[in-house]
Motif scaffolding. Sequence first.
Motif, PDB file in Angstrom:
ATOM      1  N   MET A  67      70.473  -5.783  20.104  1.00 39.63           N
ATOM      2  CA  MET A  67      71.761  -5.420  19.509  1.00 39.63           C
ATOM      3  C   MET A  67      71.749  -4.004  18.955  1.00 39.63           C
ATOM      4  O   MET A  67      72.762  -3.299  19.020  1.00 39.63           O
ATOM      5  CB  MET A  67      72.152  -6.427  18.432  1.00 39.63           C
ATOM      6  CG  MET A  67      72.601  -7.750  18.993  1.00 39.63           C
ATOM      7  SD  MET A  67      73.517  -8.719  17.787  1.00 39.63           S
ATOM      8  CE  MET A  67      73.977 -10.134  18.779  1.00 39.63           C
ATOM      9  N   GLY A  68      70.615  -3.581  18.395  1.00 38.57           N
ATOM     10  CA  GLY A  68      70.524  -2.198  17.945  1.00 38.57           C
ATOM     11  C   GLY A  68      70.656  -1.223  19.095  1.00 38.57           C
ATOM     12  O   GLY A  68      71.378  -0.222  19.012  1.00 38.57           O
ATOM     13  N   LEU A  72      73.619   1.682  19.978  1.00 40.03           N
ATOM     14  CA  LEU A  72      73.299   3.066  20.332  1.00 40.03           C
ATOM     15  C   LEU A  72      73.836   3.425  21.708  1.00 40.03           C
ATOM     16  O   LEU A  72      74.323   4.540  21.926  1.00 40.03           O
ATOM     17  CB  LEU A  72      71.780   3.270  20.299  1.00 40.03           C
ATOM     18  CG  LEU A  72      71.140   3.329  18.916  1.00 40.03           C
ATOM     19  CD1 LEU A  72      69.625   3.190  19.026  1.00 40.03           C
ATOM     20  CD2 LEU A  72      71.505   4.636  18.212  1.00 40.03           C
ATOM     21  N   THR A  73      73.765   2.492  22.634  1.00 39.74           N
ATOM     22  CA  THR A  73      74.245   2.743  23.997  1.00 39.74           C
ATOM     23  C   THR A  73      75.746   2.968  24.003  1.00 39.74           C
ATOM     24  O   THR A  73      76.250   3.814  24.755  1.00 39.74           O
ATOM     25  CB  THR A  73      73.871   1.565  24.912  1.00 39.74           C
ATOM     26  OG1 THR A  73      72.440   1.421  24.925  1.00 39.74           O
ATOM     27  CG2 THR A  73      74.361   1.784  26.335  1.00 39.74           C
ATOM     28  N   SER A  80      80.109   2.925  32.208  1.00 42.51           N
ATOM     29  CA  SER A  80      78.853   2.214  32.463  1.00 42.51           C
ATOM     30  C   SER A  80      78.144   1.844  31.173  1.00 42.51           C
ATOM     31  O   SER A  80      77.608   0.726  31.038  1.00 42.51           O
ATOM     32  CB  SER A  80      77.924   3.057  33.344  1.00 42.51           C
ATOM     33  OG  SER A  80      78.499   3.284  34.607  1.00 42.51           O
ATOM     34  N   ASN A  81      78.127   2.764  30.223  1.00 42.57           N
ATOM     35  CA  ASN A  81      77.460   2.486  28.950  1.00 42.57           C
ATOM     36  C   ASN A  81      78.199   1.424  28.143  1.00 42.57           C
ATOM     37  O   ASN A  81      77.579   0.655  27.407  1.00 42.57           O
ATOM     38  CB  ASN A  81      77.327   3.771  28.133  1.00 42.57           C
ATOM     39  CG  ASN A  81      76.285   4.707  28.699  1.00 42.57           C
ATOM     40  OD1 ASN A  81      75.234   4.275  29.142  1.00 42.57           O
ATOM     41  ND2 ASN A  81      76.585   5.994  28.701  1.00 42.57           N
ATOM     42  N   THR A  82      79.511   1.368  28.284  1.00 43.55           N
ATOM     43  CA  THR A  82      80.282   0.332  27.603  1.00 43.55           C
ATOM     44  C   THR A  82      79.938  -1.039  28.159  1.00 43.55           C
ATOM     45  O   THR A  82      79.752  -2.004  27.406  1.00 43.55           O
ATOM     46  CB  THR A  82      81.790   0.594  27.750  1.00 43.55           C
ATOM     47  OG1 THR A  82      82.122   1.834  27.111  1.00 43.55           O
ATOM     48  CG2 THR A  82      82.606  -0.526  27.116  1.00 43.55           C
ATOM     49  N   LYS A  83      79.813  -1.148  29.477  1.00 44.66           N
ATOM     50  CA  LYS A  83      79.432  -2.417  30.087  1.00 44.66           C
ATOM     51  C   LYS A  83      77.998  -2.797  29.705  1.00 44.66           C
ATOM     52  O   LYS A  83      77.711  -3.957  29.409  1.00 44.66           O
ATOM     53  CB  LYS A  83      79.576  -2.335  31.606  1.00 44.66           C
ATOM     54  CG  LYS A  83      81.014  -2.241  32.081  1.00 44.66           C
ATOM     55  CD  LYS A  83      81.113  -2.239  33.591  1.00 44.66           C
ATOM     56  CE  LYS A  83      80.762  -3.580  34.182  1.00 44.66           C
ATOM     57  NZ  LYS A  83      80.997  -3.623  35.641  1.00 44.66           N
ATOM     58  N   LEU A  84      77.100  -1.810  29.723  1.00 45.89           N
ATOM     59  CA  LEU A  84      75.706  -2.064  29.356  1.00 45.89           C
ATOM     60  C   LEU A  84      75.606  -2.506  27.898  1.00 45.89           C
ATOM     61  O   LEU A  84      74.812  -3.393  27.554  1.00 45.89           O
ATOM     62  CB  LEU A  84      74.874  -0.813  29.599  1.00 45.89           C
ATOM     63  CG  LEU A  84      73.357  -0.925  29.392  1.00 45.89           C
ATOM     64  CD1 LEU A  84      72.777  -2.013  30.287  1.00 45.89           C
ATOM     65  CD2 LEU A  84      72.689   0.416  29.682  1.00 45.89           C
ATOM     66  N   SER A  90      75.185  -9.219  24.277  1.00 47.44           N
ATOM     67  CA  SER A  90      75.253 -10.646  24.617  1.00 47.44           C
ATOM     68  C   SER A  90      73.863 -11.236  24.774  1.00 47.44           C
ATOM     69  O   SER A  90      73.592 -12.359  24.327  1.00 47.44           O
ATOM     70  CB  SER A  90      76.056 -10.838  25.909  1.00 47.44           C
ATOM     71  OG  SER A  90      77.395 -10.397  25.743  1.00 47.44           O
ATOM     72  N   ALA A  91      72.959 -10.479  25.408  1.00 49.41           N
ATOM     73  CA  ALA A  91      71.578 -10.938  25.556  1.00 49.41           C
ATOM     74  C   ALA A  91      70.911 -11.078  24.191  1.00 49.41           C
ATOM     75  O   ALA A  91      70.155 -12.028  23.936  1.00 49.41           O
ATOM     76  CB  ALA A  91      70.791  -9.972  26.440  1.00 49.41           C
TER      77      ALA A  91
END
Length: 204
Positions: A67-68, A72-73, A80-84, A90-91
């Motif tokens: 989550m941290g 940062l991402t 792409s970074n928003t999806k990542l 979620s993971a």
Amino acid sequence: MLPTNAGETVGSRKMPIESSKYVILVGLLSVHALGGGYYAATQPAGAGWRYFSWHPFLMMIGMVGLMGTAALTKKKGGYSNTKLHGIMASAGLLLASGGFYVIYQNKINMGKDHFTTLHGKAGLTAFAGLSLPAVAGAVFLHPDFGIDKSNKLYRKVHKVVSRVLLLLAWGATISGFKTLIGDDYVTLAIFAAPVVIAAPFTLL
């Protein structure tokens, strides 16, 4: 026009986090989540690995590491970074769910009441609370199929609430570690240092 350092605000738009800063902070959180998580899992000294150990280990990897890094991402900006960001968050929540299950079952096995300590209440609040922006983010803000992904108010509330709850979760990891090691404040300070250092860059 004078160059602007990454991370500063230009008008109403905040610049993406610098790549070097991103790598350093992700590395710091990842090492702390894995190393600190394992260390906490084997405390008190001499206890070794047991069923309970999965609780701090999974919580550290989920709430601090994944989550941290997700927060940062998102600061890097872009599609792409928003999806990542969403995938990693979620993971992290999924792993934290495993940690939550372990401590809940462990309390049952030991015949103890649930959520009686400040650590337990803070952890429960953070875990349950973070589930809400996770669902809201997927339904409303997903860059592909979010039903109101351009709504600035939703985005602001999602960001602020998530970061406040993540800060609470990080505080819960420190209070939980304090419970395991007792009054060893030097070790506690060393354990807390990575999240104290990373918090201003990650959560503000």
